[in-house]
Scaffold this motif. Structure first.
Motif, PDB file in Angstrom:
ATOM      1  N   PHE A  37       0.313  -1.616   7.956  1.00 38.71           N
ATOM      2  CA  PHE A  37      -0.770  -0.973   6.764  1.00 38.71           C
ATOM      3  C   PHE A  37      -0.360  -1.615   5.475  1.00 38.71           C
ATOM      4  O   PHE A  37      -1.279  -1.656   4.526  1.00 38.71           O
ATOM      5  CB  PHE A  37      -0.660   0.658   6.821  1.00 38.71           C
ATOM      6  CG  PHE A  37      -1.454   1.079   7.756  1.00 38.71           C
ATOM      7  CD1 PHE A  37      -2.766   1.697   7.564  1.00 38.71           C
ATOM      8  CD2 PHE A  37      -1.057   1.363   9.376  1.00 38.71           C
ATOM      9  CE1 PHE A  37      -3.489   2.369   8.342  1.00 38.71           C
ATOM     10  CE2 PHE A  37      -1.748   2.153  10.067  1.00 38.71           C
ATOM     11  CZ  PHE A  37      -2.974   2.592   9.706  1.00 38.71           C
ATOM     12  N   SER A  38       0.834  -2.034   5.340  1.00 39.80           N
ATOM     13  CA  SER A  38       1.262  -2.767   4.043  1.00 39.80           C
ATOM     14  C   SER A  38       0.415  -4.151   4.116  1.00 39.80           C
ATOM     15  O   SER A  38       0.054  -4.584   2.980  1.00 39.80           O
ATOM     16  CB  SER A  38       2.719  -2.967   4.026  1.00 39.80           C
ATOM     17  OG  SER A  38       3.612  -2.078   3.670  1.00 39.80           O
TER      18      SER A  38
ATOM     19  N   GLY B  81      -4.422   5.353  -0.892  1.00 43.28           N
ATOM     20  CA  GLY B  81      -3.468   5.575  -0.005  1.00 43.28           C
ATOM     21  C   GLY B  81      -2.788   7.067  -0.621  1.00 43.28           C
ATOM     22  O   GLY B  81      -2.441   7.946  -0.109  1.00 43.28           O
ATOM     23  N   PHE B  82      -2.645   7.038  -1.898  1.00 41.27           N
ATOM     24  CA  PHE B  82      -2.227   8.315  -2.574  1.00 41.27           C
ATOM     25  C   PHE B  82      -3.124   9.326  -2.350  1.00 41.27           C
ATOM     26  O   PHE B  82      -2.657  10.637  -2.332  1.00 41.27           O
ATOM     27  CB  PHE B  82      -1.797   8.438  -4.151  1.00 41.27           C
ATOM     28  CG  PHE B  82      -0.933   7.510  -4.330  1.00 41.27           C
ATOM     29  CD1 PHE B  82       0.476   7.574  -3.742  1.00 41.27           C
ATOM     30  CD2 PHE B  82      -0.958   6.546  -5.758  1.00 41.27           C
ATOM     31  CE1 PHE B  82       1.605   6.689  -4.081  1.00 41.27           C
ATOM     32  CE2 PHE B  82       0.252   5.928  -6.018  1.00 41.27           C
ATOM     33  CZ  PHE B  82       1.311   5.946  -5.115  1.00 41.27           C
ATOM     34  N   ALA B  83      -4.435   9.315  -2.304  1.00 44.43           N
ATOM     35  CA  ALA B  83      -5.291  10.242  -1.890  1.00 44.43           C
ATOM     36  C   ALA B  83      -5.259  10.949  -0.491  1.00 44.43           C
ATOM     37  O   ALA B  83      -5.389  12.265  -0.294  1.00 44.43           O
ATOM     38  CB  ALA B  83      -6.847   9.876  -2.096  1.00 44.43           C
TER      39      ALA B  83
ATOM     40  N   CYS C 161       2.133   5.183   7.695  1.00 46.28           N
ATOM     41  CA  CYS C 161       0.993   4.427   7.546  1.00 46.28           C
ATOM     42  C   CYS C 161       0.384   4.522   6.160  1.00 46.28           C
ATOM     43  O   CYS C 161       0.006   3.656   5.320  1.00 46.28           O
ATOM     44  CB  CYS C 161       0.040   5.048   8.511  1.00 46.28           C
ATOM     45  SG  CYS C 161       0.144   4.543  10.272  1.00 46.28           S
ATOM     46  N   ILE C 162       0.267   5.934   5.573  1.00 52.40           N
ATOM     47  CA  ILE C 162      -0.059   6.276   4.256  1.00 52.40           C
ATOM     48  C   ILE C 162       0.780   5.398   3.132  1.00 52.40           C
ATOM     49  O   ILE C 162       0.418   5.024   2.112  1.00 52.40           O
ATOM     50  CB  ILE C 162      -0.227   7.793   4.090  1.00 52.40           C
ATOM     51  CG1 ILE C 162      -1.236   8.282   4.974  1.00 52.40           C
ATOM     52  CG2 ILE C 162      -0.355   8.115   2.572  1.00 52.40           C
ATOM     53  CD1 ILE C 162      -1.341   9.838   5.071  1.00 52.40           C
TER      54      ILE C 162
ATOM     55  N   SER D 120      -0.238   2.312   0.002  1.00 50.51           N
ATOM     56  CA  SER D 120      -0.036   2.233  -1.287  1.00 50.51           C
ATOM     57  C   SER D 120       0.722   1.297  -1.720  1.00 50.51           C
ATOM     58  O   SER D 120       1.038   0.709  -2.825  1.00 50.51           O
ATOM     59  CB  SER D 120       0.582   3.626  -1.825  1.00 50.51           C
ATOM     60  OG  SER D 120      -0.593   4.754  -1.899  1.00 50.51           O
ATOM     61  N   TYR D 121       2.030   0.994  -0.884  1.00 49.76           N
ATOM     62  CA  TYR D 121       2.848  -0.095  -0.978  1.00 49.76           C
ATOM     63  C   TYR D 121       2.553  -1.394  -1.164  1.00 49.76           C
ATOM     64  O   TYR D 121       3.322  -2.349  -1.633  1.00 49.76           O
ATOM     65  CB  TYR D 121       3.995   0.666   0.149  1.00 49.76           C
ATOM     66  CG  TYR D 121       5.272  -0.490  -0.001  1.00 49.76           C
ATOM     67  CD1 TYR D 121       5.948  -0.140  -1.202  1.00 49.76           C
ATOM     68  CD2 TYR D 121       5.894  -1.209   1.095  1.00 49.76           C
ATOM     69  CE1 TYR D 121       7.371  -0.775  -1.499  1.00 49.76           C
ATOM     70  CE2 TYR D 121       7.064  -2.015   0.586  1.00 49.76           C
ATOM     71  CZ  TYR D 121       7.640  -1.644  -0.479  1.00 49.76           C
ATOM     72  OH  TYR D 121       8.922  -2.364  -0.863  1.00 49.76           O
TER      73      TYR D 121
END
Length: 447
Positions: free
Chosen positions: A304-305, A324-326, A356-357, A361-362
């Motif tokens: 996911f990154s 990602g934060f949402a 994954c989340i 974001s990362y």
């Protein structure tokens, strides 16, 4: 346009050395960061599952776990110091030399952890030595991530910085997966409950770091200084006091960038340390399952990154990070019920979902943070923002999670995750979009 111009996607105002090929730079960013995160995560895994028995045997189960995780958390206190020190040298002497130093300090400290006698052998000196080595690990990591991110960002074409920044970000997932895999192999080979494992078997993953260190060191020594920094040196733009200049001109950006990273650190180190310990001591899952899920989490983080890093070149850094934060907000309240279900599948889904989340974001962060700061103090700025966030989001949540569970119940852990994610949403929204910013034009990145 010269080869050097093509690599950076920006006009070349001064001659400089011929840069290393981009694929070589990408691998150097990946392998060095992977080793650093392997060293950091291997300690986190051991702190959650092994060190309570080896270094705190005379304490009760809860206090031994808290003390062990305390030695893990203390490294976050030395990370900003490392960011300031290595940022100073990285902005004055160059990215390459500084990255070699961080790699050596981190790798040697990790090998030495594997050589520390147990508390049964040397008493209280054992946890004191362990604590000292952990502080050195944090000091080195404080300068590692920023330097690696700058290595990719300052070499990559402007339209591909997100994609090439991916390689620095992949190091975190690779380090997590490999560290859990190595501990898993050792525990299966010698028996996870055997006296041999607690005596010397757990030391093998730490000693194995020496092999990885040699490989990473060879790769990093073979690359050239970044063209952006080389031109800055030629133009006489190297600052005498990058730390002072940074906080005089971009203190707001440091604070907001750190806030952006808080939620990411919370997901990373709650998922990689406390929740693993919780699954072992409170739920009763076997160590082999926990380590296997750790490998799965590392692979999920890498995947996911990579996806989000590529997408941010098209849709923008902030937008992908905020997506990602949402997703993290509702997931924060799902994690603990899944783990408390005592289901192995539920535990795996909970941890894999976090990573994954986290990865979404990362991924863009590898280009986003370097693009926020001016070249003169970019190493210091990116490093300080990254590591100040580590104290708030990486050190505090794993330490207070146990108290929250004891006093309020496991649901409070989800609330804590959500709180830090909201902080990151607000801070990210207040930062400028940096997609396409010209790294060598300070006004463009000063925001």
């Amino acid at each position: 346009m010269t080869q050097q111009d093509q690599i950076n996607g920006e006009p070349n105002s001064a001659a400089g050395p011929t840069p290393s090929p981009m694929n070589k730079v990408a691998f150097a960013s990946f392998i060095g960061t992977a080793i650093e995160f392997y060293d950091f995560y291997i300690y986190g895994t051991a702190a959650a599952l092994i060190f309570p028995h080896v270094f705190f045997p005379n304490m009760g189960s809860t206090m031994a776990t808290i003390s062990s995780l305390g030695t893990f958390a203390v490294a976050f206190l030395s990370r900003p110091i490392g960011a300031a020190v290595f940022g100073h040298f990285g902005d004055r002497l160059g990215r390459k030399k500084t990255l070699v130093a961080t790699l050596l300090i981190m790798g040697l400290s990790t090998v030495c952890v594997g050589l520390v006698p147990s508390a049964a052998t040397i008493g209280i000196a054992a946890p004191i030595i362990l604590l000292t080595l952990r502080l050195l690990q944090g000091f080195a990591v404080g300068g590692e991530w920023a330097g690696s991110a700058l290595l990719s960002a300052e070499y990559a074409p402007a339209g591909k910085r997100g994609t090439y920044g991916m390689f620095t970000q992949l190091g975190a997932g690779a380090g997590l997966a490999v560290s859990n895999l190595v501990v898993f192999i050792v525990s299966v080979t010698v028996g996870e409950k055997s006296a041999v494992f607690l005596d010397w078997g757990w030391r093998l993953p730490f000693l194995f770091s020496a092999v990885l260190l040699i490989v990473a060191l060879y790769v990093r020594l073979s690359i050239d200084e970044t063209p952006v920094f080389a031109r800055e040196q030629i133009a006489g733009g190297v600052p005498n006091a990058p730390f002072t200049e940074l906080f005089r001109t971009q203190s707001r950006q440091v604070a907001l960038a750190a806030g952006c990273m808080v939620g990411i650190f919370t997901m990373s180190f709650l998922g990689g340390t406390y929740l693993m310990s919780y699954a072992s001591t409170r739920v009763g899952h076997p160590r082999s399952l926990i380590l296997g899920v750790g490998v799965l989490a590392g692979v999920a983080l890498m995947a996911f990154s990579a996806i989000s890093a590529v997408l941010c070149d098209r849709y923008g850094r902030r937008r992908i990070i905020l997506i990602g934060f949402a997703l993290a907000l509702p997931w924060a309240f799902v994690v603990m019920p899944l783990i408390d279900s005592h289901s192995a599948v539920g535990f795996a889904v909970a941890i894999a979902g976090i990573f994954c989340i986290f990865g979404l974001s990362y991924g863009p962060i590898g280009s986003f943070l370097p693009e926020i700061f001016a070249t003169r103090y970019r190493y210091t700025g990116a490093g300080m923002a990254f590591n100040l966030a580590g104290i708030v989001g990486g050190a505090i949540p794993p330490l207070v999670a146990g108290a929250l569970v004891a006093s309020l119940g496991s649901w409070a852990v989800g609330l804590m995750i959500a709180f830090f994610v909201v902080v990151s949403i607000v801070c990210t929204a207040l930062l400028p979009e940096t997609k396409g910013a010209a790294l060598e034009k300070d006004a463009a990145v000063a925001g």
